[in-house]
Every structure is written in C-alpha cells, then in structure tokens.
Motif scaffolding. Sequence first.
Motif, PDB file in Angstrom:
ATOM      1  N   HIS A 164      -3.597  -2.257 -10.912  1.00 13.05           N
ATOM      2  CA  HIS A 164      -3.219  -3.495 -11.595  1.00 13.05           C
ATOM      3  C   HIS A 164      -2.749  -3.148 -13.006  1.00 13.05           C
ATOM      4  O   HIS A 164      -3.480  -2.505 -13.772  1.00 13.05           O
ATOM      5  CB  HIS A 164      -4.421  -4.446 -11.646  1.00 13.05           C
ATOM      6  N   THR A 189      -5.713  -0.518 -14.247  1.00 13.50           N
ATOM      7  CA  THR A 189      -7.028  -0.462 -13.596  1.00 13.50           C
ATOM      8  C   THR A 189      -6.816  -0.299 -12.095  1.00 13.50           C
ATOM      9  O   THR A 189      -5.747  -0.619 -11.568  1.00 13.50           O
ATOM     10  CB  THR A 189      -7.841  -1.741 -13.864  1.00 13.50           C
ATOM     11  N   ARG A 190      -7.823   0.208 -11.406  1.00  8.70           N
ATOM     12  CA  ARG A 190      -7.633   0.471  -9.981  1.00  8.70           C
ATOM     13  C   ARG A 190      -8.856   0.045  -9.175  1.00  8.70           C
ATOM     14  O   ARG A 190      -9.973   0.017  -9.671  1.00  8.70           O
ATOM     15  CB  ARG A 190      -7.326   1.945  -9.729  1.00  8.70           C
ATOM     16  N   TYR A 191      -8.580  -0.272  -7.914  1.00  7.83           N
ATOM     17  CA  TYR A 191      -9.626  -0.555  -6.928  1.00  7.83           C
ATOM     18  C   TYR A 191      -9.400   0.364  -5.738  1.00  7.83           C
ATOM     19  O   TYR A 191      -8.324   0.342  -5.126  1.00  7.83           O
ATOM     20  CB  TYR A 191      -9.579  -2.023  -6.469  1.00  7.83           C
ATOM     21  N   ASP A 192     -10.375   1.199  -5.424  1.00  9.62           N
ATOM     22  CA  ASP A 192     -10.237   2.161  -4.338  1.00  9.62           C
ATOM     23  C   ASP A 192     -10.550   1.511  -2.997  1.00  9.62           C
ATOM     24  O   ASP A 192     -11.503   0.740  -2.869  1.00  9.62           O
ATOM     25  CB  ASP A 192     -11.188   3.341  -4.548  1.00  9.62           C
ATOM     26  N   LYS A 193      -9.744   1.852  -2.015  1.00  7.04           N
ATOM     27  CA  LYS A 193      -9.951   1.340  -0.660  1.00  7.04           C
ATOM     28  C   LYS A 193     -11.321   1.800  -0.151  1.00  7.04           C
ATOM     29  O   LYS A 193     -11.666   2.972  -0.249  1.00  7.04           O
ATOM     30  CB  LYS A 193      -8.827   1.846   0.251  1.00  7.04           C
ATOM     31  N   ARG A 194     -12.082   0.871   0.408  1.00  5.75           N
ATOM     32  CA  ARG A 194     -13.448   1.171   0.856  1.00  5.75           C
ATOM     33  C   ARG A 194     -13.534   1.433   2.361  1.00  5.75           C
ATOM     34  O   ARG A 194     -14.219   2.342   2.795  1.00  5.75           O
ATOM     35  CB  ARG A 194     -14.367  -0.003   0.502  1.00  5.75           C
ATOM     36  N   GLU A 215       0.840  -1.193   0.000  1.00  5.72           N
ATOM     37  CA  GLU A 215       0.000   0.000   0.000  1.00  5.72           C
ATOM     38  C   GLU A 215       0.882   1.252   0.000  1.00  5.72           C
ATOM     39  O   GLU A 215       1.857   1.332   0.745  1.00  5.72           O
ATOM     40  CB  GLU A 215      -0.885  -0.029   1.248  1.00  5.72           C
ATOM     41  N   TYR A 222      -7.880   9.124  -3.432  1.00  2.00           N
ATOM     42  CA  TYR A 222      -8.153   7.743  -3.061  1.00  2.00           C
ATOM     43  C   TYR A 222      -6.855   7.000  -2.737  1.00  2.00           C
ATOM     44  O   TYR A 222      -5.806   7.291  -3.316  1.00  2.00           O
ATOM     45  CB  TYR A 222      -8.865   7.002  -4.207  1.00  2.00           C
ATOM     46  N   SER A 270      -5.541   3.539  -3.354  1.00  2.00           N
ATOM     47  CA  SER A 270      -6.012   2.532  -4.302  1.00  2.00           C
ATOM     48  C   SER A 270      -4.975   1.451  -4.571  1.00  2.00           C
ATOM     49  O   SER A 270      -3.772   1.659  -4.381  1.00  2.00           O
ATOM     50  CB  SER A 270      -6.386   3.202  -5.634  1.00  2.00           C
TER      51      SER A 270
END
Length: 396
Positions: free
Chosen positions: A368, A377-382, A285, A363, A365
């Motif tokens: 990938h 591509t990305r995934y944001d921390k929820r 991270e 964000y 995130s």
Amino acid sequence: MAKLLIAKPAKGNSLVNRGLYFSFFLGTSLLVAFGQPDRHPIFCLLTYLFGYSGGFYLLSQVKVKKSRFILAFLWFALVSLWQLSWLAATHYHGLLILSIYFLVVFLFAIQFAFVSLLFSSDSRLQIGRGLAIASLWSILEWSRLYYLCGFPFNPVGLVMTFSIYPLQWASLFGVYGLSFWVFFTSYMGAIASRKRSILGLFLWALLLFVPFGFGGAQLYLHKEMNLQPKELSVVLVQTGLKEEEKWHFPEQEHKCIQPVEQWAKIFQYVGAHAAEKIDLIVLPEVAVPGEAYGYLIPFDAVGEKVIRKKERLPPLAAPFARKNADNKWFVSNAYMAQALSNLYGSEVVIGLLEHVSEKQVQYNSAFHFMPFQQKGTRYDKRVLVPLSEYMPLPFF
C-alpha cells in the motif's frame, strides 16, 4: 448399482417416465451450471427460482438413499465440472492440474451427495429439515477455507449476486448466508412442488422475494436518509500479460517484455482516466516481475518512457533506488508504485514479491502506497498454495 426407486410410473409408461426424469435431471444441472454472475443475469435468476429447487425436487423423489446419493453426486459433479472449468487450463501447469481439478470437483460433489441424504421423500413442509440442510451446506462451504490451501471459490450463494437488490442480503450474513438462503428456499420449493399446496407454494414465493424486498428497502432508506457512503473513484488495472511475457523464461526471451515497458503500459492505462479524480489504483497479485525492492529498472529509462514530471518522482535513495558499479541509478518496483501514487495523488495497492534477506524468505505480499511517502506498507499472504508457494512436508 442400487435399484433406482422414483415415484411409481403408470403402467406401460416406465421408459417415458424415466426418460423425462433424466431429461429434467440434465436440464436442471445445466441451468445451475450456467447460473453464475459472469454469465447472463437471466441464467442466475432462473437458477435462483427454479434451478436448485428443480434439482432438489428430482432428488427427493428417489426413495433409496444409495441411489439418491449416486444421483446427487452426478448432478453436482456436472455442475462443478462446468463452473470450475477455468481450473483445468494445462498451458502452464501441465496435465497435473487436471488431477487437482477432478479432485476439487469430487470433493464438491461428495459434499452435496451427503447433504442429499437428508432430503425427505415425504411431502410435508418440514421447515426444520430445510433449515438443517441449508445450515449443513453452509458449514461445508465454509470448511473449504481450512483444508489444503483453502478454496473460497464458487459458493452456491454467488447465484444471488447478479443484481444489486438480492446482493444486499450479504450485508447481513455474508456470502455463506446467501448460500444458506439458496439452499433453504430451494428445498422448501421442492417440497411445496411435491405437495402442490397453495400454502406451501405461497411460502416458497415469499421466501424467494424476501432478499429482493430487503435490498429494495435498504437502498431506498439509504437514499431517503442521505446515508449514501462516500463515493470513491477506483481504477482497477489488469495488465493481462501471459507469464512468458511478464517473466524471463529460457528459450522464450523474445516474448518477454522488459519491466520498464510493463510499467509504461500501467501508467498508460491509468493515464486514460487522468481527467478524473482518482482515489485508489489497484493492481493484481504479483503485478510485475521481480521483487518489490529489487533494482531492475534503469532510472534513465523511467524518464524517457514512463514519467517526465520529475517533481512527482520519489527521491533516488534507499529503499527505492541505488547505484550500480558503473555509477548508474537503478530503481525498484516499489519506486514505480510510489511514483504512480505521487503522479495521481492517489493511494496504490499492488501485489509484489518481497525478499527478507535475514530470514532467507520470500513473501507474496500486498503493498500500500500513499502519495509522497518514503516507503510503502505491506501485508504478507497467509494462506499459501501447496507446492507452488510452500512445501506441505518439512523433509521436502
């Protein structure tokens, strides 16, 4: 304090019995405290076999519930103080982090103390009670994910992950299933020890063996039936930098390592495995300073210090790169991650910050990258950490 009622000692031996009780009390709590997979596996095995069951055995002898509640709180607080000691590092957070540390320890200990109220001083096996206690504890551990920022660390079931054999049990029920099993077998062991029945002790030994037997059968069947999954070659990169080395802090500029130098180290770490086929490279991270598409790195320095194979470099174009007012190219962290993916022909997963200007939001995130793609591509921390990643109350 409520009067402590334990099994009545022989006349004249009150101090001896109480001394032995509290010696075992401290001994079992220390054994459980060390019973984690990052310690020696033998501690985990002993904790799984005797640690929790020994603690439950001692607590179940206390007949007065108020006294048992207090002792259970102290027993699990001692365990948690050691196991969560990593949370008490004050170097960056100051003394305020100690309040969070003691709060978490208190919450863990109070949960265990309430569960201990279900312990029975009766020597009957009471399988239903054991199932209820284990179920309640698993639910309490699971509930930690849903208040404040969530706290997934330190489930009791980690004690079973010291070996690949009991670890297979998690394929059926997950880590909270492991916690359920530790509590259930430990409670049954405590009752069987108090009853001292051959049947009860045999049942306890059988329950302890079940995850090992299942794991052995699982691994054997996969091998015999050629069900082994595809092997992936994964390189895990931990830069190990201190915050003042990663980021630019006033009055500590001399400690800060330039972003291009940090990336050079990352390429060097991965390059040590260049002789092997690498399927996936994983970084932590916020692995490097700055935003994913912030243009902080001079392109000229990339060729000098990081990668000389120009054919593997991403194109100098948005969103990876842009020119500054002096007509010099600067590239982003996303550019460097894409270059890493291109160089080794592997997928890259890396944690970076992402600023969305239209929302004025930043964000944390996971990105990938695939070889020779134009954008990751990305995934944001929820689930965010209060105060450091979000303000709990809007008026702040």
